[in-house]
Design a protein around this motif. Sequence first.
Motif, PDB file in Angstrom:
ATOM      1  N   PHE A 131       0.813  -1.117  -0.024  1.00  6.53           N
ATOM      2  CA  PHE A 131      -0.024  -0.091  -0.132  1.00  6.53           C
ATOM      3  C   PHE A 131       0.806   1.097  -0.185  1.00  6.53           C
ATOM      4  CE2 PHE A 131      -2.331   3.379   2.827  1.00  6.53           C
ATOM      5  CZ  PHE A 131      -3.088   3.812   1.728  1.00  6.53           C
ATOM      6  N   LYS A 132       0.638   2.099  -1.016  1.00  4.18           N
ATOM      7  CA  LYS A 132       1.249   3.456  -0.986  1.00  4.18           C
ATOM      8  C   LYS A 132       0.271   4.639  -0.869  1.00  4.18           C
ATOM      9  CE  LYS A 132       4.936   1.583  -3.993  1.00  4.18           C
ATOM     10  NZ  LYS A 132       4.584   0.266  -4.079  1.00  4.18           N
ATOM     11  N   LEU A 133       0.591   5.690  -0.155  1.00  8.26           N
ATOM     12  CA  LEU A 133      -0.226   6.878  -0.149  1.00  8.26           C
ATOM     13  C   LEU A 133       0.640   8.033  -0.032  1.00  8.26           C
ATOM     14  CD1 LEU A 133      -2.898   8.126   0.305  1.00  8.26           C
ATOM     15  CD2 LEU A 133      -2.710   8.040   2.723  1.00  8.26           C
ATOM     16  N   ALA A 134       0.530   8.957  -1.043  1.00  2.00           N
ATOM     17  CA  ALA A 134       1.448  10.120  -0.846  1.00  2.00           C
ATOM     18  C   ALA A 134       1.480  10.986   0.387  1.00  2.00           C
ATOM     19  CB  ALA A 134       1.223  11.062  -2.123  1.00  2.00           C
ATOM     20  N   PRO A 135       2.405  11.522   0.966  1.00  2.00           N
ATOM     21  CA  PRO A 135       2.524  12.117   2.136  1.00  2.00           C
ATOM     22  C   PRO A 135       1.723  13.572   1.913  1.00  2.00           C
ATOM     23  CG  PRO A 135       4.580  12.492   1.103  1.00  2.00           C
ATOM     24  CD  PRO A 135       3.721  11.211   0.270  1.00  2.00           C
ATOM     25  N   HIS A 136       1.265  13.981   3.307  1.00  2.00           N
ATOM     26  CA  HIS A 136       0.547  15.078   3.261  1.00  2.00           C
ATOM     27  C   HIS A 136      -0.821  15.249   2.606  1.00  2.00           C
ATOM     28  CE1 HIS A 136       4.540  16.088   4.492  1.00  2.00           C
ATOM     29  NE2 HIS A 136       4.955  16.237   3.149  1.00  2.00           N
ATOM     30  N   LEU A 137      -1.407  13.953   2.527  1.00  2.00           N
ATOM     31  CA  LEU A 137      -2.945  14.062   2.083  1.00  2.00           C
ATOM     32  C   LEU A 137      -3.671  13.702   3.217  1.00  2.00           C
ATOM     33  CD1 LEU A 137      -2.601  11.972  -1.307  1.00  2.00           C
ATOM     34  CD2 LEU A 137      -2.588  14.429  -1.028  1.00  2.00           C
ATOM     35  N   GLY A 138      -5.100  14.328   3.149  1.00  2.00           N
ATOM     36  CA  GLY A 138      -6.032  14.152   4.075  1.00  2.00           C
ATOM     37  C   GLY A 138      -7.490  13.893   3.626  1.00  2.00           C
ATOM     38  N   VAL A 139      -8.315  13.473   4.317  1.00  2.00           N
ATOM     39  CA  VAL A 139      -9.776  13.271   3.734  1.00  2.00           C
ATOM     40  C   VAL A 139     -10.533  14.479   4.398  1.00  2.00           C
ATOM     41  CG1 VAL A 139     -11.822  11.819   3.802  1.00  2.00           C
ATOM     42  CG2 VAL A 139      -9.517  10.815   3.596  1.00  2.00           C
ATOM     43  N   ASN A 140     -11.169  15.210   3.754  1.00  2.00           N
ATOM     44  CA  ASN A 140     -11.830  16.345   4.258  1.00  2.00           C
ATOM     45  C   ASN A 140     -13.607  15.987   3.831  1.00  2.00           C
ATOM     46  OD1 ASN A 140     -12.250  18.892   5.075  1.00  2.00           O
ATOM     47  ND2 ASN A 140     -12.987  19.626   3.131  1.00  2.00           N
ATOM     48  N   GLU A 141     -14.523  16.526   4.766  1.00  2.00           N
ATOM     49  CA  GLU A 141     -15.768  16.341   4.602  1.00  2.00           C
ATOM     50  C   GLU A 141     -16.495  17.750   4.413  1.00  2.00           C
ATOM     51  OE1 GLU A 141     -19.018  13.172   6.303  1.00  2.00           O
ATOM     52  OE2 GLU A 141     -17.006  13.292   7.359  1.00  2.00           O
ATOM     53  N   SER A 142     -17.173  17.670   3.446  1.00  2.00           N
ATOM     54  CA  SER A 142     -18.057  18.845   3.512  1.00  2.00           C
ATOM     55  C   SER A 142     -19.445  18.682   2.930  1.00  2.00           C
ATOM     56  CB  SER A 142     -17.428  19.922   2.275  1.00  2.00           C
ATOM     57  OG  SER A 142     -17.548  19.245   0.904  1.00  2.00           O
ATOM     58  N   ASP A 143     -20.417  19.606   3.231  1.00  2.00           N
ATOM     59  CA  ASP A 143     -21.799  19.414   2.932  1.00  2.00           C
ATOM     60  C   ASP A 143     -21.850  19.307   1.248  1.00  2.00           C
ATOM     61  OD1 ASP A 143     -22.357  19.540   5.570  1.00  2.00           O
ATOM     62  OD2 ASP A 143     -22.808  21.476   5.370  1.00  2.00           O
ATOM     63  N   GLU A 144     -21.124  20.254   0.599  1.00  2.00           N
ATOM     64  CA  GLU A 144     -21.408  20.193  -0.848  1.00  2.00           C
ATOM     65  C   GLU A 144     -20.896  18.955  -1.501  1.00  2.00           C
ATOM     66  OE1 GLU A 144     -20.125  23.072  -4.716  1.00  2.00           O
ATOM     67  OE2 GLU A 144     -20.297  23.745  -2.622  1.00  2.00           O
ATOM     68  N   SER A 145     -19.710  18.534  -1.180  1.00  2.00           N
ATOM     69  CA  SER A 145     -19.441  17.329  -2.100  1.00  2.00           C
ATOM     70  C   SER A 145     -19.052  16.068  -1.044  1.00  2.00           C
ATOM     71  CB  SER A 145     -17.971  17.853  -2.606  1.00  2.00           C
ATOM     72  OG  SER A 145     -17.115  18.210  -1.704  1.00  2.00           O
ATOM     73  N   GLY A 146     -19.259  16.070   0.248  1.00  2.66           N
ATOM     74  CA  GLY A 146     -19.147  14.929   1.016  1.00  2.66           C
ATOM     75  C   GLY A 146     -17.659  14.884   1.227  1.00  2.66           C
ATOM     76  N   ARG A 147     -17.263  13.631   1.210  1.00  4.55           N
ATOM     77  CA  ARG A 147     -15.727  13.359   1.564  1.00  4.55           C
ATOM     78  C   ARG A 147     -15.073  13.333   0.389  1.00  4.55           C
ATOM     79  NH1 ARG A 147     -18.924  10.290   5.335  1.00  4.55           N
ATOM     80  NH2 ARG A 147     -19.218   8.489   3.989  1.00  4.55           N
ATOM     81  N   GLY A 148     -13.677  13.860   0.644  1.00  3.53           N
ATOM     82  CA  GLY A 148     -12.868  14.114  -0.400  1.00  3.53           C
ATOM     83  C   GLY A 148     -11.460  14.115  -0.212  1.00  3.53           C
ATOM     84  N   ILE A 149     -10.599  13.828  -0.865  1.00  3.18           N
ATOM     85  CA  ILE A 149      -9.225  13.789  -0.501  1.00  3.18           C
ATOM     86  C   ILE A 149      -8.451  15.165  -0.778  1.00  3.18           C
ATOM     87  CG2 ILE A 149      -6.645  12.679  -1.134  1.00  3.18           C
ATOM     88  CD1 ILE A 149      -8.125  10.254  -1.939  1.00  3.18           C
TER      89      ILE A 149
END
Length: 454
Positions: free
Chosen positions: A18-36
Amino acid sequence: MESKITSLVHWLNESDQFKLAPHLGVNESDESGRGIVLIDGALKKNEVIVSVPGTYQLNFHTVLHHISKFNRTLNIPRVTTSHEEIDEQEMSDPRYKAYNVLNQNFLLNLSSFQLLALYILAEWVLLPFWSHGRIKSFWEPFFAVWPTQEELKSFPAIWSCSKKSEYKHLLELLPSASEKHMIKLSKLMENDWAIISPILTEWDNLFRANAELPKNDELFEEFLHIYCIINSRCLYKEVPLKKHDLESQFTMVPFVDFLNHTQEVDVHCYPFKHSLQKDLYSLGPFTIKCGYHMYKLPGEEILLNYGAHSNDFLINEYGFVVKQNNWDSLDISKEVCAMIIDDAMIQFLKNNDYWEDYTINMTGISYRVVVAMSLAVTGDYKKTEKLLLGLISEDYFFPKIKDSLCVILLHLRKQFVQTIQFLERERDICSQNLLTIFQQYVEIIDRNLSRISK
């Protein structure tokens, strides 16, 4: 949700692939739901954003592999597991009893949708009842971040199929293109339910004496929910066992499914194609890389283009719409077909593959509309045939059809404005999605009326 995301990443990190680029997070908003989103730093072209090993993806192969851990009769090379001795403590897992009612022929004849829906119902919904909560699925961290039934209430097929939906009244307002898509999906759902429900009945007979199981109606609602999760989150992947079934060529990929849609094509991130069968028992890793767009602004969302899709498609397949959708078109087939009552005209258009599918968009009127209306208005088969052959320009016919076209567009505009006025009074997301579609339709009509009047 943050703790669930942390658990998901921890679970994925159990694999050294498994690989994940550093400095990424999951954000949640009313408009678009969850996003990276990018927290800090930057992403460069062709940099790996996320790569998930095949053993952590849900697809036809991995599901069969996991079922085979509990069903020793399954024998599919490079898919099913090699069986080892099972101690008595392991045999207490209720999946040995449940999955042994599934024979290989039945499983291989299922579509990917049918197999995944059945398996997810078992692992996510029924296993806690069967085991009285003592056993958790391997996929539990993936299940935990999926949207709830409430979050997926905006699918028109849910309004149609669910007995619990509060939005059945909106079915009457669906534009024709959305309605056609909704009917198609609803039939697929009902057909797939009919195929897997006998297994659910068998499981009910096996376990009801020892567990308080969901009733059939409740399971059907769970099935609809799972179906929409699969449909809105599946990504294209070659599945050799289903090579003759295009609809089954997909996989579900944790974390990748947080990527939201952008209309821009070939700009943002993209799936990187690996050679098939890199892992034993799976279809290989699924990797997303950064495209031409360099992400460098903190809080910037990492986006993926799902395809050139209109809002009529998006609302049905993903449960959302996009304002100012560049791919929107207005289907005027019903209105154009109503002009053509002569059987000979209908046959002529059918023979030349010009019957139905009449649309307009922001850039103008489709050639199919011009052909059909030219024949309907003039009744001139010879000149229409020359139009088809490119021997006569559209400019010859357009002055003859523009008045009839304006009548159609003005009539539709009046209908749409009335619908918009009704939807503007409703504040729920389902009504607002339809409102966006109709507002875009009116804009398409106004753009074309302006063009015609010049």
